[in-house]
Design a protein around this motif. Sequence first.
Motif, short mmCIF file in Angstrom:
data_model
loop_
_atom_site.label_atom_id
_atom_site.label_comp_id
_atom_site.label_asym_id
_atom_site.label_seq_id
_atom_site.Cartn_x
_atom_site.Cartn_y
_atom_site.Cartn_z
N ALA A 65 0.87 -1.18 0.00
CA ALA A 65 0.00 0.00 0.00
C ALA A 65 0.90 1.23 0.00
CB ALA A 65 -0.88 0.00 1.24
N HIS B 288 5.20 9.57 1.35
CA HIS B 288 6.03 10.50 2.12
C HIS B 288 7.00 9.80 3.06
CE1 HIS B 288 3.93 13.54 0.09
NE2 HIS B 288 4.42 14.51 0.81
N MET C 75 -3.11 4.19 -2.70
CA MET C 75 -4.32 4.45 -1.90
C MET C 75 -4.77 5.90 -1.97
SD MET C 75 -5.19 1.57 -0.51
CE MET C 75 -6.30 2.01 0.84
N ASP D 215 2.22 17.50 11.82
CA ASP D 215 2.52 18.89 11.48
C ASP D 215 2.11 19.23 10.05
OD1 ASP D 215 3.64 19.10 13.95
OD2 ASP D 215 5.71 18.98 13.25
N SER E 269 -1.34 10.47 4.29
CA SER E 269 -2.56 9.67 4.25
C SER E 269 -2.90 9.12 5.63
CB SER E 269 -2.43 8.51 3.26
OG SER E 269 -1.64 7.48 3.80
N GLY F 129 -3.99 6.07 6.31
CA GLY F 129 -3.39 4.73 6.47
C GLY F 129 -1.90 4.81 6.74
N THR G 56 -0.14 7.39 8.22
CA THR G 56 0.23 7.85 9.57
C THR G 56 -0.23 6.85 10.64
OG1 THR G 56 -1.71 9.23 10.07
CG2 THR G 56 0.07 10.29 8.85
N ILE H 91 -5.14 -0.88 5.53
CA ILE H 91 -6.27 -0.16 6.12
C ILE H 91 -7.08 0.46 4.99
CG2 ILE H 91 -6.95 1.78 7.60
CD1 ILE H 91 -4.16 1.46 8.98
N TRP I 155 12.23 21.31 -2.70
CA TRP I 155 11.34 20.30 -2.09
C TRP I 155 11.71 18.90 -2.58
CZ3 TRP I 155 8.10 20.30 1.93
CH2 TRP I 155 7.17 19.28 2.05
N TYR J 189 11.57 6.62 15.40
CA TYR J 189 10.19 6.81 14.92
C TYR J 189 10.28 6.79 13.40
CZ TYR J 189 5.66 8.87 13.92
OH TYR J 189 4.40 9.09 13.42
P1 FAD Z 1 3.52 6.15 2.77
O1 FAD Z 1 4.88 6.69 2.80
O2 FAD Z 1 2.90 6.03 1.45
O3 FAD Z 1 3.47 4.73 3.51
C1 FAD Z 1 4.12 4.53 4.74
C2 FAD Z 1 4.01 3.05 5.18
O4 FAD Z 1 2.66 2.78 5.51
C3 FAD Z 1 4.40 2.06 4.10
O5 FAD Z 1 4.99 0.94 4.68
C4 FAD Z 1 3.08 1.70 3.47
O6 FAD Z 1 3.10 0.42 2.87
C5 FAD Z 1 2.15 1.76 4.67
N1 FAD Z 1 0.79 2.16 4.30
C6 FAD Z 1 0.42 3.23 3.58
N2 FAD Z 1 -0.92 3.26 3.48
C7 FAD Z 1 -1.38 2.19 4.16
C8 FAD Z 1 -2.67 1.66 4.41
N3 FAD Z 1 -3.77 2.26 3.94
N4 FAD Z 1 -2.76 0.55 5.14
C9 FAD Z 1 -1.66 -0.08 5.63
N5 FAD Z 1 -0.42 0.37 5.40
C10 FAD Z 1 -0.28 1.49 4.68
N6 FAD Z 1 4.77 12.08 10.79
C11 FAD Z 1 4.27 12.40 12.00
O7 FAD Z 1 3.90 11.52 12.78
N7 FAD Z 1 4.15 13.70 12.37
C12 FAD Z 1 4.47 14.74 11.54
O8 FAD Z 1 4.33 15.89 11.91
C13 FAD Z 1 4.97 14.42 10.25
N8 FAD Z 1 5.27 15.39 9.37
C14 FAD Z 1 5.74 15.07 8.14
C15 FAD Z 1 6.04 16.08 7.23
C16 FAD Z 1 6.51 15.79 5.98
C17 FAD Z 1 6.82 16.90 5.03
C18 FAD Z 1 6.74 14.43 5.63
C19 FAD Z 1 7.31 14.08 4.29
C20 FAD Z 1 6.46 13.40 6.51
C21 FAD Z 1 5.95 13.71 7.78
N9 FAD Z 1 5.64 12.72 8.69
C22 FAD Z 1 5.13 13.06 9.92
C23 FAD Z 1 5.91 11.30 8.40
C24 FAD Z 1 4.66 10.57 7.90
O9 FAD Z 1 3.81 10.29 8.99
C25 FAD Z 1 5.08 9.27 7.25
O10 FAD Z 1 5.78 9.55 6.08
C26 FAD Z 1 3.93 8.34 6.98
O11 FAD Z 1 4.44 7.19 6.34
C27 FAD Z 1 2.77 8.92 6.18
O12 FAD Z 1 3.08 9.16 4.86
P2 FAD Z 1 2.21 8.55 3.67
O13 FAD Z 1 0.78 8.65 3.96
O14 FAD Z 1 2.71 9.19 2.44
O15 FAD Z 1 2.60 7.01 3.74
#
Ligand code: FAD
Length: 531
Positions: free
Chosen positions: A89, A94, A110, A164, A169, A171, A173, A230, A378, A481
């Motif tokens: 997924a 990010h 997703m 922040d 997404s 799922g 976080t 999720i 960026w 983390y």
């Molecule tokens: P992805 O990077 O796409 O996925 C992350 C992981 O989760 C992967 O292993 C993926 O397979 C899995 N995954 C994704 N979707 C699902 C789903 N639906 N079900 C099950 N597994 C799934 N984090 C904080 O806690 N606090 C912050 O303030 C914060 N600020 C950020 C600011 C920036 C600019 C960036 C780039 C990141 C920040 N993050 C922060 C980190 C962020 O929480 C993580 O990158 C997290 O993975 C969410 O990003 P994403 O939704 O793009 O997930």
Amino acid sequence: MATKLLLTFAICRLIVTVGLTLDPTELLLLGVDAQLSVDPTDVKAASLDFGLLTGAQLPLAVMHPASSEDVAQLVKAAYGSNFGFTVSARGHGHSINGQAQTANGVVVQMSGSIGGSGVASGRKPPYPRVWPQERFVDVWGGELWIDVLRSTLQHGLAPKSWTDYLYLSVGGTLSNAGISGQAFNHGPQISNVHELDVVTGKGELLTCSEEQNSEMFHAVLGGLGQFGIITRARISLEPAPQRVRWIRVLYSNFSTFTRDQEYLISLHEQPASQKFDYVEGFVIVDEGLINNWRSSFFSPHNPVKISSLEPNGGVLYCLEIAKNYHESTASTIDQEVESLLKKLNFIPASVFTTDMPYVDFLDRVHKAELKLRSKGLWEVPHPWLNLFVPKSKIADFDKGVFKGILGNKTSGPILIYPMNKNKWDHRSSAVTPDEDVFYLVALLRSALDNGEETHSLEYLTNQNRQILRFCDEAGITVKQYLPHYTTHQEWVDHFGNKWDRFYRLKMEFDPRHILASGQQIFTPTNMASWQ
Ligand code: FAD
């Protein structure tokens, strides 16, 4: 017709690349033909993440699901096939270290439609559904938090715990924790979920909560995507504040700074009028940041001259606090803030204040994103390191890292704020230090190819290694983390006493290790090209 061709091509590529004699009808029978894409733009986009550290890991195909059933059909096919393929997924991509990628399988996109062809069929995942009486919202797993906020605000409601940055997404976080300055009070985002729909690694669609399939529920929260995808989350809401008073104050003494931060988070059980709603902070070791950090804040009448502060060890600390309010209570906000500030020991004349709508406060990092994008800063490599540091060792960390290893160049913000462990559910898969209070230290650095050694990816990556080595040698038992490890032993050590359960539940819910292989915790089984 075009769609069928696309799918057939995807299947052939799956078979050819993995080198299998997989019967193509297995995948043709998925019934999700409009959703599987091998468009090169889609595939390329799904192979990259915010970190830009791993190099492109091209998936074989990208799926754009419109429902939980689409996801379940795909995973079921992977689970049931003789040879198997992985399914990862991807939220908004990010991650830093390829956690949402897979080179030997299908990426399930997703969040929205990325790349060129997008969702060919026009089918879309469900919109958020708000339950105003019950104060929760049901959202698709790929929904971005900014869109969750927009939909709940239509009912005067909002989630309680944030990150922040809102272009992440749900799922994604919830697979980590989801933390920001509200976590001391409400816990991380994973402490604010009532129910989940999850597609397991066997392709089963389960609803789980505290009452139903509770082991799965807790395992998935903070579970790094290992147990299921999720597809729906039911998130707790509160009445949305209208405005925010946002304040920054400075310290030159680290122990005074952390004492005040710890005091502020100890107020979590107090009535709303007697505590802040948000407590964060950051470290200023860099000339550039000293000049920039207060740009959008009102200055006090006689602002302190930073150059006159002679910071202890060359480092300053900024406490960042915020108080939410409703226009109907605006008359008391000054008084409430004043009486809280009186209890703190920051440098006099360093109170920088601003006031803004709640949404603008929550969405503040997006503004910074737009600025960085306009300067081409960026889409650069981000060797980020996020650590949870136990309270008892934070002063050692300050001496060794902020005043030691970092020198006077940081290449990006360094956040530091404490949280209360009792706001984290110990049954979740998230890992935190073994103390009642621990700090997030987030080294959010960008690597630049501008000829300056201290900005280079190699320099920053080495510095991260040096920081981890220092912690190890100094007995500072940090937990990463958004963890990134490459060996089995490191993962076992990371999870500590949670490892046995983590392993057992992986075997139960994803026995073929199909899901989220980009985390590099488990090796997929029966894959011709693996191991
Ligand atoms: P992805 O990077 O796409 O996925 C992350 C992981 O989760 C992967 O292993 C993926 O397979 C899995 N995954 C994704 N979707 C699902 C789903 N639906 N079900 C099950 N597994 C799934 N984090 C904080 O806690 N606090 C912050 O303030 C914060 N600020 C950020 C600011 C920036 C600019 C960036 C780039 C990141 C920040 N993050 C922060 C980190 C962020 O929480 C993580 O990158 C997290 O993975 C969410 O990003 P994403 O939704 O793009 O997930």
